[in-house]
Design a protein around this motif. Sequence first.
Motif, mmCIF file in Angstrom:
data_model
loop_
_atom_site.group_PDB
_atom_site.id
_atom_site.type_symbol
_atom_site.label_atom_id
_atom_site.label_comp_id
_atom_site.label_asym_id
_atom_site.label_seq_id
_atom_site.Cartn_x
_atom_site.Cartn_y
_atom_site.Cartn_z
ATOM 1 N N THR A 1 21.540 -42.269 9.243
ATOM 2 C CA THR A 1 20.600 -41.796 8.178
ATOM 3 C C THR A 1 19.334 -40.714 9.102
ATOM 4 O OG1 THR A 1 18.898 -43.589 10.024
ATOM 5 C CG2 THR A 1 19.840 -44.213 7.774
ATOM 6 N N ILE A 2 18.681 -39.976 8.708
ATOM 7 C CA ILE A 2 18.164 -38.649 9.493
ATOM 8 C C ILE A 2 17.763 -38.810 10.195
ATOM 9 C CG2 ILE A 2 16.871 -36.426 9.133
ATOM 10 C CD1 ILE A 2 18.126 -36.388 6.071
ATOM 11 N N GLU A 3 16.547 -40.468 9.982
ATOM 12 C CA GLU A 3 15.726 -41.107 11.732
ATOM 13 C C GLU A 3 16.944 -41.361 12.809
ATOM 14 O OE1 GLU A 3 14.529 -41.237 7.079
ATOM 15 O OE2 GLU A 3 15.596 -42.087 7.997
ATOM 16 N N GLU A 4 17.815 -41.889 12.432
ATOM 17 C CA GLU A 4 18.459 -42.329 14.067
ATOM 18 C C GLU A 4 19.281 -40.886 14.503
ATOM 19 O OE1 GLU A 4 21.899 -44.040 12.146
ATOM 20 O OE2 GLU A 4 20.621 -46.073 11.973
ATOM 21 N N LEU A 5 19.247 -39.692 13.373
ATOM 22 C CA LEU A 5 19.763 -38.326 14.009
ATOM 23 C C LEU A 5 18.298 -37.879 14.707
ATOM 24 C CD1 LEU A 5 21.907 -36.129 13.748
ATOM 25 C CD2 LEU A 5 20.556 -34.901 12.377
ATOM 26 N N ALA A 6 17.751 -37.455 13.808
ATOM 27 C CA ALA A 6 16.458 -36.592 14.483
ATOM 28 C C ALA A 6 15.912 -38.120 16.635
ATOM 29 C CB ALA A 6 14.691 -37.110 13.734
ATOM 30 N N LYS A 7 15.887 -38.760 16.186
ATOM 31 C CA LYS A 7 15.918 -39.624 17.819
ATOM 32 C C LYS A 7 16.818 -39.168 18.761
ATOM 33 C CE LYS A 7 13.680 -43.829 16.052
ATOM 34 N NZ LYS A 7 13.764 -45.834 15.149
ATOM 35 N N ALA A 8 18.298 -39.526 18.271
ATOM 36 C CA ALA A 8 19.381 -39.027 18.560
ATOM 37 C C ALA A 8 18.919 -37.366 19.414
ATOM 38 C CB ALA A 8 20.825 -39.145 18.316
ATOM 39 N N VAL A 9 18.442 -36.493 18.495
ATOM 40 C CA VAL A 9 18.696 -35.117 18.676
ATOM 41 C C VAL A 9 17.063 -34.903 20.224
ATOM 42 C CG1 VAL A 9 17.660 -32.538 17.930
ATOM 43 C CG2 VAL A 9 19.200 -33.719 17.213
ATOM 44 N N ILE A 10 15.758 -35.763 19.589
ATOM 45 C CA ILE A 10 15.206 -35.580 20.937
ATOM 46 C C ILE A 10 15.513 -36.295 21.587
ATOM 47 C CG2 ILE A 10 13.029 -36.713 21.370
ATOM 48 C CD1 ILE A 10 12.183 -36.561 18.125
ATOM 49 N N ALA A 11 16.484 -37.032 21.908
ATOM 50 C CA ALA A 11 16.591 -37.744 23.319
ATOM 51 C C ALA A 11 17.401 -37.101 23.927
ATOM 52 C CB ALA A 11 17.559 -39.014 23.074
ATOM 53 N N LEU A 12 18.719 -36.492 23.049
ATOM 54 C CA LEU A 12 19.452 -35.363 23.973
ATOM 55 C C LEU A 12 18.727 -34.252 24.727
ATOM 56 C CD1 LEU A 12 22.357 -34.928 21.560
ATOM 57 C CD2 LEU A 12 22.946 -36.360 23.627
ATOM 58 N N ASP A 13 17.848 -33.433 23.491
ATOM 59 C CA ASP A 13 16.938 -32.479 24.509
ATOM 60 C C ASP A 13 15.796 -32.818 25.780
ATOM 61 O OD1 ASP A 13 15.996 -29.955 23.559
ATOM 62 O OD2 ASP A 13 14.111 -30.855 23.408
ATOM 63 N N GLN A 14 15.170 -34.073 25.498
ATOM 64 C CA GLN A 14 14.397 -34.617 26.747
ATOM 65 C C GLN A 14 15.939 -34.873 28.004
ATOM 66 O OE1 GLN A 14 12.352 -38.026 24.982
ATOM 67 N NE2 GLN A 14 11.152 -36.581 24.503
ATOM 68 N N ARG A 15 16.864 -35.165 28.160
ATOM 69 C CA ARG A 15 17.919 -34.788 28.891
ATOM 70 C C ARG A 15 17.965 -33.939 29.071
ATOM 71 N NH1 ARG A 15 19.666 -39.818 26.007
ATOM 72 N NH2 ARG A 15 21.547 -39.482 25.764
#
Length: 947
Positions: free
Chosen positions: A34-48
């Motif tokens: 889902t796009i929602e799962e993608l968005a969460k992953a993108v934010i988590a990667l960026d924050q790290r």
Amino acid sequence: MDTLNFLQRVLPSAGFYVTTAINPDGRRQGFFATIEELAKAVIALDQRGNNTYFAVSAFVEKGSRKQENVRATKLVALDVDCGEGKPYPTWKEGLVALGNFVQQMRLPKPMIVHSGNGLHVYWVLTEELEPAVWKPLAEAMKAAAKDKGFAIDPAVPADSARVLRPVGTTNPKSGTKVRLLVDAQPVSVEQLTTSLSAYMSALPVQAQRQASTSALSQALQVKQDFPPANAAVVATKCQQIGWGVKNQGEVSEPFWYAMLGVAAYCHDSDAVAMSWSENHPGYSPETTISKVAHWRNSTTGPATCNKFEEVRPGGCKGCKFKDKVGTPARLGVQYIEVAPTEAAPAAVAKDVPLPRPFKRTADGIKLTVDETDIDVCKFDIYPVSYGKDEGLGYETVRYCWDRKHVGWTELVMRQALLTEGHRDFATVLADQGIVLNNRNQTGYFQYMLRAYMDELRQMRAMTNLYATMGWKENFSQFVIGDTILRRNVDGSVSEESVSLSSGSSRMGHELWGTSGSLDAWVNFTPLVSKADLRAHMFALAVGLSGPLYAFTGLKGLTVSLYGPTGGGKSLAQMWIQSIYGNPEKLHFAAKFTQNTLFGRMGMYSHMPMTIDEVTMMDDKDVGDFAYWVSQGRDKARMNRNAEERDAKTWAMPVIVSTNKSMNSKLIASGLDTDAQLARILEINVPPSKLFTRDSTAGRKVYEFITNNYGHVGRVFISKLLELGEAGVRAAIAEATTNFRAKYDAAFSGEERFWEQAIILADLAAKLANEWGLIAYDHRPGIEWVLSQVGAVRRAAAEFKTDAFDLLSEYLNENADAQVQVFHTGSQKPTMDYNRIPRGEVRVRFDFYRKSSSDPIGNGTLMVDRTHFRRWLAQRGADYKTFLNEFTDENIIATPKSNKAYLAKDTPIKLGQAYVIGINLNHPRLQGILTDADEAIDNLAYGQMKAV
């Protein structure tokens, strides 16, 4: 605009989505549903601190971010590099250059994102495009930028697997946030195509998807989704084109333009166009080529048959292909036949040949008529099975078709729909996702399905679609979930998968699936012996006995596990269901409608049903529930043709748990309970230290049985099949003969339900022990239940209501509607004036004695028959049973006329009424005569006092 909103705007609605982290130590990518799962992953990667990107398309399968795996794309994008050493020193200069390019090309306004250094430019589309349709548009944008001198990264526009930076992340190179500079509304493919049309004309014909720009062009076109045609074949088969080629000098301008609209979609289109036009008055190579290019740029396909009929009426008359193709270009197309895909979920796809003249192609299934391939459907399909659907009552056929963006899907329909010209065929197809272009194509599709199914019939026997579980075909088969266990001629048992009816297909696997292992389940059963869980011993035996009920006259029995919290009643029920399938799915909640209950019992059929916490059941419903279970048959229902449907049947135990005695609830309902009490075997389950000490043991048992289930039942049923019907019946007969001696137990005729259920439980547990399916001695559980049956028997007898009890209740309730008349020798009858009714007279007592000094010797009772029968009905009692009981006691004293004056010899004036007469000399009615003696003495004393 945040990350989620941005991704939702630019990405397709379905498929797998990809995020990629590109760091000095390598690349890592993830796939998300889902796009929602993608968005969460993108934010988590960026924050790290990762250098984070997203793929601009949605993909078909996980694991591959390649263009051949792209499902759809919803944008056309450009990457404008800005910075030192780049085409544009700053992003603002890049923005100016972008503005000039958009203005020059008359492109719609794009969405612009500042990527941290440069610009990402998005034309978000109003629709998702497949790769073959998207590619020409993206290549045209790339070609336009190059032609206009707009410097972009040339690798980005036409790469559908490209990754770009999402809004809301940080560009590690500059430390700048990726943000939206300019927002814009999505644009239509037609808008973008119109602006880029000059750069799309040189693309391969079969890859084009041009926009129609006027009503005229829409009338000229048909969407082209097939390979280029052979011009010589088209001219030979199409009467209109053939006439035009032979009579070029007589061809009108509109007809010529239509001919060029077909030539544009043939191999070597320019050469074909000139060959068909060289003798036309307006011919020149430049003019002809220009008209062909104009057609391509203003339509989405070749000229239609309707257009030729419009510009030259009557030219299509007698054409053998009329209404079979939409354009002459189709007549010159020959598709290559392909084998069924390896991805087909069933082997039958390869086993059953597609009947001629149909052929399977990469573009779907075609019908070959006179060497011309005509569309039947744009997807692959094959037959799976045919047979009678138990739930629907008629034969159905099942196919599997490859649904776009979804995958292989079942197509199920009534077999009657395959008859030629059936008016509901197209509707049933549409309801399941298949919409064909016209009536002719629908006819071809129906013919193809019918012929394909005939091929399957030549190779395979009919497979019924089962709606219920349990025994089939005279006890030679047993359906459990989506599996059928079948006894073979040699006595062996085989297992195979079967199809369930439409209403049961989902539930079959979910309810009766398997998990864990058989050995683990068996090795866990000694717990009931070690912890002295005798109620659980008996409960498991009852559960195992479910398949045996069908061999007896016992259709169903309610076994009530009754007692306070801490006995593990619900756990016992779950353990029972783990024999056959998923206990969490099979265990039934107490809140149910009557139809839901019937539906579940009909589906379980010959396997036990468990219902939790029937404490919540209304008292008045308990009797009905016990009766429904023992009937073994659903209530009568009508189908839509006003015909009575086949009722669902069952023969099984229903094990309920309750904190309040079902017997007590039944008695509290105030109805006649004898028959219902006999249909409920109530077992008092005492608290166990194993469960009352703390919740640990109960939780561990629960976790075990919800992770190990479904194996024992299959083995047990297989063993029953090996015994065969005769063997099982013999085992039941032997068990019945030996049971009384074995346990020193005796049952009355009224207790036949209990007796049969306990005998079957004993037999089932004995067989399971012999077959290694339980690892404990079950007999203490049977003995424990038999000791309880004595208590149950006494409770039932204590609350048994007979005719005398009913009469007593009626007299008490109607005490204010009674008259008493005393008869002494030849004296005039005397009424007891202390009991004058305040309303109607329902009851009359007549007491007789020889003289004033003698006691009352006998008497009769007359009851208003109409009122009494109505009262009995309200109590749930049967009038005929009542009358028969008093007749057997020889105390009926009804007048021959069946009528009497209930108020005779009293001041009350009433007419005759139908009555029931009863002689009061019966021992159980002697008390009424005794009371009458006291009443007449009081009456005489009152008279003396008055004197």
